[in-house]
Write a protein that holds these residues in place. Structure first.
Motif, PDB file in Angstrom:
ATOM      1  N   CYS A 113       0.793  -1.236   0.000  1.00  0.00           N
ATOM      2  CA  CYS A 113       0.000   0.000   0.000  1.00  0.00           C
ATOM      3  C   CYS A 113       0.825   1.286   0.000  1.00  0.00           C
ATOM      4  O   CYS A 113       1.066   1.888   1.048  1.00  0.00           O
ATOM      5  N   ASP A 144      -1.053  -3.396  -3.829  1.00  0.00           N
ATOM      6  CA  ASP A 144      -1.242  -1.947  -3.885  1.00  0.00           C
ATOM      7  C   ASP A 144       0.116  -1.262  -4.062  1.00  0.00           C
ATOM      8  O   ASP A 144       0.462  -0.323  -3.354  1.00  0.00           O
ATOM      9  N   TYR A 168      -1.433   2.935  -7.052  1.00  0.00           N
ATOM     10  CA  TYR A 168      -2.856   3.225  -6.858  1.00  0.00           C
ATOM     11  C   TYR A 168      -3.386   3.850  -8.138  1.00  0.00           C
ATOM     12  O   TYR A 168      -2.769   4.769  -8.687  1.00  0.00           O
ATOM     13  N   HIS A 208      -5.697  -2.353  -6.180  1.00  0.00           N
ATOM     14  CA  HIS A 208      -5.439  -1.035  -6.767  1.00  0.00           C
ATOM     15  C   HIS A 208      -4.491  -1.061  -7.965  1.00  0.00           C
ATOM     16  O   HIS A 208      -4.389  -0.065  -8.681  1.00  0.00           O
ATOM     17  N   ASP A 211      -2.822  -4.454   3.085  1.00  0.00           N
ATOM     18  CA  ASP A 211      -4.110  -3.944   2.589  1.00  0.00           C
ATOM     19  C   ASP A 211      -4.855  -3.013   3.543  1.00  0.00           C
ATOM     20  O   ASP A 211      -5.540  -2.097   3.097  1.00  0.00           O
ATOM     21  N   HIS A 213      -3.797  -0.918   5.883  1.00  0.00           N
ATOM     22  CA  HIS A 213      -3.140   0.346   6.239  1.00  0.00           C
ATOM     23  C   HIS A 213      -2.965   0.484   7.748  1.00  0.00           C
ATOM     24  O   HIS A 213      -3.084   1.582   8.295  1.00  0.00           O
TER      25      HIS A 213
END
Ligand SMILES: [Fe+2]
Length: 511
Positions: free
Chosen positions: A153, A180, A183, A235, A409, A411
């Motif tokens: 992420c 991710d 994004y 993403h 995922d 965060h």
């Protein structure tokens, strides 16, 4: 480092004429020259096996569009046993073609197990930065220690990739990215830098998005320092997509063209072998890697083959706490039937002292409602509880010695006890560690506090800090270090250890 800057037209300055017997698209140019550094995206390596490694770069003198045009360009590569390249053990030439955005994937074979190598590329007058990589130890070799970090992420606009600068400086054998990596969307309240272009839907737009992310020097440093393994999440294609279906795009034919472009661009920008290139139907990324007798690593794909989200959810409702009878149906799968069967076979064959399952998201149940009225995020394993049960049952059935699940995922940092029955407070089957995001905005402290209170198998949670997790494995124990960036909005930010946990061999659950 020298770079040819004598551009006479946009893109390449071409050398001698090609032989007429060679197909025009693959003509070898004797002396290409670039008007700017063609190695702006850095170098990378990955997919370490005991006798092979994949080396990667992509020629892109311009971040947007690449800046080379329709020419094929020869790229020389070298692999050495030492940083000074005085003992070169392999070298060759690879033709970088416009069909693959002038990316280079060299699968170097015939290497020694468990040792460091250094590599570099040359094209025209330009030389790439030097990368360092490491082959996997021989599969039955007795191994005292293995160290890896995992991350996920990295929304480019939400902060700087300082966590990677910190990661690049530490002693690791491997980096695992759990998805991710890019994004497609712009969101969030505080942007420190901007995406270029709109939400990508075409191959060219996805390539430009990857080029932007890969231009980051800290991300490049972490790629250049270690071999990587990567899996994708949503993403890289579209938020909350499932299989061939996107809740944000109801036109199925159009969405499949977006997914095809996204998979192609992912392949072009990851250090994966040419054999992994996508086909018309998709791209296989789930795989098993072995590191001596110490670690058996399974990489999963929870996006490409999943059953669509339960309860008729769409893009506005997948994140709400929901429940319905469909959710618990045994026919629902997050991995798809074929991948579930593959995982079962892989677990049956696993003999290592530690088995790590690397997947995209939090696997532990997280009830965000109440006991009477439960509510779940249906985009995660909680939307596929029967499939989670099958996976955890498999760990027990195959008597996996020390199973550990890693995820991203969400965060936020998490530690959890994975159980066959979360509600019954049964025995712990596996230990789970979830890394926070590199930059992407996290959940509120209040929602993390509530989750911990309502779900006793969640042992630790922190949504305030961005960062990554570093794992140190020995025969007797696993140590997990949660490394947190002080401020992702400050490019010079410090990184400090937030927390450390230990798992003792034979005793699932973190201390
Ligand atoms: Fe994310």
């Amino acid at each position: 480092m020298t770079f040819g800057m004598r551009l006479r037209r946009r893109g390449l300055l071409l050398g001698s004429a090609a032989s007429a017997t060679v197909a025009p698209a693959l003509v070898a140019r004797a002396a290409p020259s670039f008007r700017d550094d063609p190695f702006k995206l850095g170098v990378a390596s990955g997919c370490p096996r005991p006798d092979s490694i994949v080396l990667w770069t992509r020629l892109a003198p311009e971040l947007q569009g690449g800046g080379i045009g329709d020419e094929a360009v020869p790229v020389d590569w070298e692999l050495a046993e030492d940083e000074a390249f005085s003992r070169i053990v392999k070298r060759g030439q690879h033709m970088a073609t416009p069909a693959l955005a002038h990316s280079v994937h060299v699968h170097v074979r015939g290497l020694e197990p468990g040792r460091w190598y250094w590599y570099r590329f040359r094209a025209g007058g330009a030389q790439s930065p030097v990368g360092r990589t490491r082959t996997a130890p021989a599969s039955r070799a007795q191994l005292d220690r293995f160290r890896f970090a995992f991350a996920s992420c990295q929304q480019y606009e939400h902060g700087y990739f300082t966590a990677y600068r910190h990661m690049a400086a530490r002693a690791l054998d491997l980096v695992i990215h759990l998805g991710d990596y890019i994004y497609e969307l712009s969101w969030g309240r505080h942007h420190v830098r901007r995406h270029t272009g709109a939400i990508p839907t075409t191959l060219g737009e996805f390539r430009d998005r990857y080029a932007l992310y890969r231009s980051d020097p800290d991300l490049q440093a972490a790629h250049a320092a270690f071999p990587w393994l990567a899996i994708w999440d949503d993403h890289e294609v579209a938020d909350d997509y499932a299989n061939d279906h996107s809740p944000r795009n109801r036109d199925a034919t159009f969405f499949l063209s977006v997914r095809r472009a996204a998979y192609q661009a992912w392949f072009e920008h990851m250090p994966v072998p040419p054999s992994m290139a996508p086909t018309a139907s998709g791209m296989r990324i789930h795989d098993r890697y072995q590191f001596g007798d110490l670690l058996d690593l399974m990489l999963l794909d929870d996006r490409q083959y999943r059953t669509p989200q339960a309860c008729g959810t769409d893009s506005r409702t997948t994140r709400r706490a929901m429940d319905c009878t469909d959710r618990t149906s045994p026919s629902r799968s997050l991995l798809g039937e074929a991948q579930e069967a593959w995982l079962d076979e892989s677990l049956a064959a696993s003999r290592a002292r530690w088995t790590v399952i690397a997947q995209q998201t939090l696997m532990a149940e997280l009830n965000r409602g109440t006991t009477d009225q439960p509510g779940f995020n249906l985009d995660r394993w909680d939307g596929y509880p029967a499939a989670r049960q099958r996976l955890l049952d498999g760990l027990v059935k195959h008597r996996i010695a020390n199973p550990v699940v890693i995820g991203g995922d969400v965060h936020s940092f998490w530690v959890s006890d994975l159980k066959r029955d979360f509600a019954a407070n049964g025995s712990v089957v596996a230990t789970e560690f979830v890394c926070s995001s590199i930059t992407s905005e996290g959940p509120s402290a209040e929602s993390v506090r509530r989750a911990l209170q309502a779900n006793p198998h969640l042992k630790y949670g922190n949504g305030e800090k961005r960062g990554y997790v570093a794992i140190e494995l020995t025969g007797g124990s696993l140590a997990a270090h949660f490394e947190a960036v002080d401020d992702v909005r400050d490019p010079q930010s410090g990184v400090h250890r937030l927390k450390s946990f230990t798992v003792e061999s034979g005793k699932p659950g973190a201390l």
